[in-house]
Motif scaffolding. Structure first.
Motif, PDB file in Angstrom:
ATOM      1  N   PHE A 165       0.968  -1.066   0.027  1.00  0.00           N
ATOM      2  CA  PHE A 165      -0.018   0.053  -0.104  1.00  0.00           C
ATOM      3  C   PHE A 165       1.007   1.195   0.017  1.00  0.00           C
ATOM      4  N   ASP A 166       0.916   2.097  -0.990  1.00  0.00           N
ATOM      5  CA  ASP A 166       1.911   3.073  -1.343  1.00  0.00           C
ATOM      6  C   ASP A 166       0.971   4.387  -1.139  1.00  0.00           C
ATOM      7  N   LYS A 167       1.336   5.091   0.087  1.00  0.00           N
ATOM      8  CA  LYS A 167       0.740   6.469   0.234  1.00  0.00           C
ATOM      9  C   LYS A 167       0.970   7.371  -0.804  1.00  0.00           C
ATOM     10  N   LYS A 168       2.232   7.401  -1.204  1.00  0.00           N
ATOM     11  CA  LYS A 168       2.573   8.285  -2.549  1.00  0.00           C
ATOM     12  C   LYS A 168       1.683   8.423  -3.641  1.00  0.00           C
ATOM     13  N   ASP A 169       1.087   6.942  -4.044  1.00  0.00           N
ATOM     14  CA  ASP A 169       0.360   6.884  -5.028  1.00  0.00           C
ATOM     15  C   ASP A 169      -1.058   7.465  -4.684  1.00  0.00           C
ATOM     16  N   ILE A 170      -1.527   7.407  -3.515  1.00  0.00           N
ATOM     17  CA  ILE A 170      -2.692   8.261  -3.297  1.00  0.00           C
ATOM     18  C   ILE A 170      -2.452   9.721  -3.195  1.00  0.00           C
ATOM     19  N   ILE A 171      -1.532  10.091  -2.878  1.00  0.00           N
ATOM     20  CA  ILE A 171      -0.893  11.380  -3.100  1.00  0.00           C
ATOM     21  C   ILE A 171      -1.126  11.925  -4.411  1.00  0.00           C
TER      22      ILE A 171
END
Length: 94
Positions: free
Chosen positions: A73-79
C-alpha cells in the motif's frame, strides 16, 4: 540564468517516478470526466465534491487491492491521485 532554472526544473520533474505520473493522469481524467458528466444534473460545486470523493475512493481501493497482492500500500500513489483529482477539478471549472 534561464538555463539554470530550466535545468533545475527538469531535474525535479525527471525525479518523479513514472507510476506516480500515471496515477496523477488517470485520476485527472476520471475527475474531469465525472465533473463534466454530472455537473449538468447536480451543479458544479456538488459535482466537484462527488467527483473527488469517487476518484480518491478509486485510488484508495486500487492501493488496497495492490496490498492484497504482491505489492504494498503506497501512500505516495494516493497523494499523486489526489493531486490529479484536484487538477482535473480545476480544469473542469475552466
Amino acid at each position: 540564468m534561464i538555463k539554470r532554472i530550466y535545468n533545475k526544473l527538469a531535474n525535479i520533474l525527471c525525479s518523479i517516478p513514472s507510476d506516480k505520473l500515471i496515477h496523477k493522469d488517470i485520476s485527472f481524467i476520471i475527475s474531469f470526466l465525472l465533473i463534466k458528466a454530472i455537473s449538468p444534473i447536480t451543479g458544479l460545486i456538488v459535482s466537484i465534491i462527488i467527483s473527488n470523493i469517487i476518484t480518491i475512493g478509486i485510488d484508495i481501493y486500487k492501493e488496497y487491492l495492490d496490498s492484497k497482492g504482491d505489492n504494498i500500500f503506497d501512500k505516495k500513489d494516493i497523494i499523486a491521485g489526489v493531486i490529479g483529482s484536484i487538477i482535473g477539478s480545476l480544469f473542469a471549472i475552466i
